[in-house]
Design an enzyme around this catalytic site. Structure first.
Site, PDB file in Angstrom:
ATOM      1  N   LYS A   1      27.358 -25.833  46.862  1.00 40.72           N
ATOM      2  CA  LYS A   1      28.403 -25.159  47.633  1.00 40.72           C
ATOM      3  C   LYS A   1      28.036 -23.697  47.931  1.00 40.72           C
ATOM      4  O   LYS A   1      28.422 -23.164  48.968  1.00 40.72           O
ATOM      5  CB  LYS A   1      29.737 -25.183  46.889  1.00 40.72           C
ATOM      6  CG  LYS A   1      30.231 -26.548  46.439  1.00 40.72           C
ATOM      7  CD  LYS A   1      30.682 -27.416  47.595  1.00 40.72           C
ATOM      8  CE  LYS A   1      31.439 -28.658  47.148  1.00 40.72           C
ATOM      9  NZ  LYS A   1      30.692 -29.563  46.269  1.00 40.72           N
TER      10      LYS A   1
HETATM   11  C1  LIG Z   1      30.761 -30.890  46.306  1.00 34.58           C
HETATM   12  C2  LIG Z   1      29.668 -31.596  45.591  1.00 34.58           C
HETATM   13  C3  LIG Z   1      29.207 -32.843  46.018  1.00 34.58           C
HETATM   14  C4  LIG Z   1      29.805 -33.563  47.200  1.00 34.58           C
HETATM   15  O1  LIG Z   1      29.579 -32.900  48.405  1.00 34.58           O
HETATM   16  P1  LIG Z   1      30.489 -33.251  49.678  1.00 34.58           P
HETATM   17  O2  LIG Z   1      30.108 -32.285  50.715  1.00 34.58           O
HETATM   18  O3  LIG Z   1      31.917 -33.102  49.225  1.00 34.58           O
HETATM   19  O4  LIG Z   1      30.177 -34.664  50.029  1.00 34.58           O
HETATM   20  C5  LIG Z   1      28.152 -33.414  45.333  1.00 34.58           C
HETATM   21  N1  LIG Z   1      27.622 -32.822  44.253  1.00 34.58           N
HETATM   22  C6  LIG Z   1      28.047 -31.634  43.802  1.00 34.58           C
HETATM   23  C7  LIG Z   1      27.424 -31.046  42.586  1.00 34.58           C
HETATM   24  C8  LIG Z   1      29.081 -30.982  44.456  1.00 34.58           C
HETATM   25  O5  LIG Z   1      29.508 -29.802  44.009  1.00 34.58           O
END
Ligand SMILES: *Cc1c(COP(=O)(O)O)cnc(C)c1O
Length: 468
Positions: free
Chosen positions: A112
């Site tokens: 993120k």
């Molecule tokens: C948010 C997240 C995901 C999923 O990503 P999306 O964009 O919601 O599909 C997968 N792994 C981790 C560690 C995340 O923080």
């Protein structure tokens, strides 16, 4: 560059407009009116650029000059300056065919940060120039919230309130949010699931008077700017492995469908991506959809990969809009029926179009631990549970061509999920030094029921624009 809503009832906006708006006022999601498509020569010209410069070039395709590439470059250099690796998101080879694209070298150790660190700066510069303030509200299953809080903490023009499902995030995830004591940051622990939290956020945005009064803005993955900021790392890794003169494939551990949608966007822009694999844990709605056109909501079950404990993948609407050949009326009707009936009626022709590109794979907790163990034994690689879902999916789904490299999005640092990693390998991955005292820092959060009135009351009382 203009943006239109997937539901067709919102007026088009420019990039800054969608940055600040998040969700469209008709409940839809903003998408580019037309997709930029690069020629082979244009892709080749991006080879070898430092990551921030490459990201600025790619993002500028979506901003329509406001901000332009020259303004984006220093902004992105600043956004990625604090990352723990000089390549920002390095590729690590796991075996002959499979590579890990490490997206977790940012301040909160999850992918993120790749979008969020830049998003915080984009918000700040845009708001400062306009003389405006906003209140950011967001729902998190763990990683979005901490990344958003790190991106917005102590920023002048922004207050931020993050809802998380109480007891359903890891201790590291919770502490990364609740130990930020900046006056513009508030954490709400909601008695409910992540989908409840997400529904509450959507309801606040749908409450037009409240939305206007609080100047609500979103940084969760429905915000187009976040998706756009996730496209460059697919470009960078594909170029490193030989694109545009060689095809690549990606396997992406998926929750809200934002990360893999960015990969789809890169493909839509002409990057030669042969296959996109969508990895899920036991919350396998996307796997069921891709296997049998069965998009039926079940209850959310907790798992070792909590950031994927999701049944309603909000970014899927952007793909749906494309699968329905950009028919906004049909998209709105499909989403309405999904909401009321818990099942998304997708025409078989649209579904089979999706299966040309996407394959799904779901892995339960036992399988996830096995895969973490296998990666450690066979590749000497410590993976977090989300990444392990991605590598297992990459191996389980037959390649379209074994000569095509497979890149797995490594979405979290193993130290973010130490219990699972220890259980699978006997090793306790240490936190990077900048986070070493996380367990000693004091926490601050407020418990609330999953009720809109209570949440809106809290946001009203918290936002500084309201008390100043
Ligand atoms: C948010 C997240 C995901 C999923 O990503 P999306 O964009 O919601 O599909 C997968 N792994 C981790 C560690 C995340 O923080």
């Amino acid at each position: 560059m203009r943006y239109i809503s997937t539901r067709g009832e919102a007026s088009p906006r420019d990039f800054e407009g969608v940055l600040l708006a998040g969700l469209a006022e008709d409940g839809g999601l903003f998408v580019p009116e037309t997709w930029p498509v690069l020629t082979t020569a244009e892709w080749r010209a991006l080879r070898g650029l430092p990551y921030p410069a490459l990201a600025a070039r790619v993002l500028a395709l979506f901003t329509g000059g406001q901000p332009d590439e020259a303004a984006l470059k220093p902004l992105l250099e600043k956004a990625y300056a604090g990352f723990g690796h000089p390549a920002v998101c390095p590729l690590v080879q796991l075996d002959t065919r499979v590579f890990a694209l490490e997206l977790f070298h940012g301040p909160t150790l999850a992918f993120k940060d790749m979008a969020m660190q830049a998003l915080g700066l984009l918000f700040d510069t845009t708001l400062a120039r306009r003389g405006e303030r906003v209140t950011i509200v967001g729902a998190t299953s763990g990683d979005t919230g901490s990344a958003a809080i790190e991106a917005c903490r102590d920023r002048e023009a922004v207050d931020i309130v993050i809802l998380h499902p109480e007891g359903r995030t890891s201790a590291v995830q919770r502490r990364q949010m609740t130990t930020v004591l900046s006056p513009n940051v508030a954490n709400l622990a909601i008695s409910g699931s992540f989908d409840d939290c997400q529904d509450l956020v959507k309801a606040m945005f749908a409450d037009a008077p409240f939305r206007g009064e609080m100047k609500l803005a979103a940084v969760n993955s429905i915000n187009w700017a976040r998706v756009a900021l996730q496209i460059p790392y697919y470009v960078a890794s594909a170029l490193a492995l030989g694109a545009p003169d060689r095809e690549v494939a990606f396997s992406v551990p998926t929750g809200n469908f934002g990360n893999v949608l960015a990969a789809w966007a890169a493909r839509r822009m002409g990057l030669p991506i042969a296959q996109l694999i969508v990895g899920s844990n036991r919350n396998d709605i996307l796997t069921r959809f891709l296997a049998a056109n069965d998009m039926t909501v079940r209850s959310v079950e907790p798992s070792l990969s909590p950031s994927m404990d999701i049944q309603v993948s909000s970014n899927f609407e952007r793909l749906l809009f494309e699968l329905l050949h950009r028919d906004a009326g049909a998209t709105a009707e499909t989403m309405r029926r999904f909401r009321t009936e818990g099942r998304m009626p997708i025409p078989d022709t649209a579904w089979s179009e999706a299966t040309q590109i996407f394959r799904g794979f779901a892995l339960d907790d036992a399988g996830t631990l096995q895969e973490i163990g296998r990666l450690w034994r066979d590749c000497g690689y410590l993976a977090d549970p989300h990444t392990a879902v991605g590598t297992a999916a990459a191996l389980a789904v037959p390649p379209t061509d074994p000569a095509i490299p497979m890149v797995v999005a490594a979405t979290a640092h193993p130290a973010k999920f130490p219990d699972a990693v220890h259980k699978a390998t006997g090793i306790s991955p240490p936190l990077p030094s900048r986070l070493a005292d996380l367990y000693d820092r004091p926490e601050r959060f407020t418990r609330l029921p999953a009720e809109l009135d209570a949440i809106e009351g809290f946001v009203r009382a918290h936002a500084r624009r309201n008390t100043a």
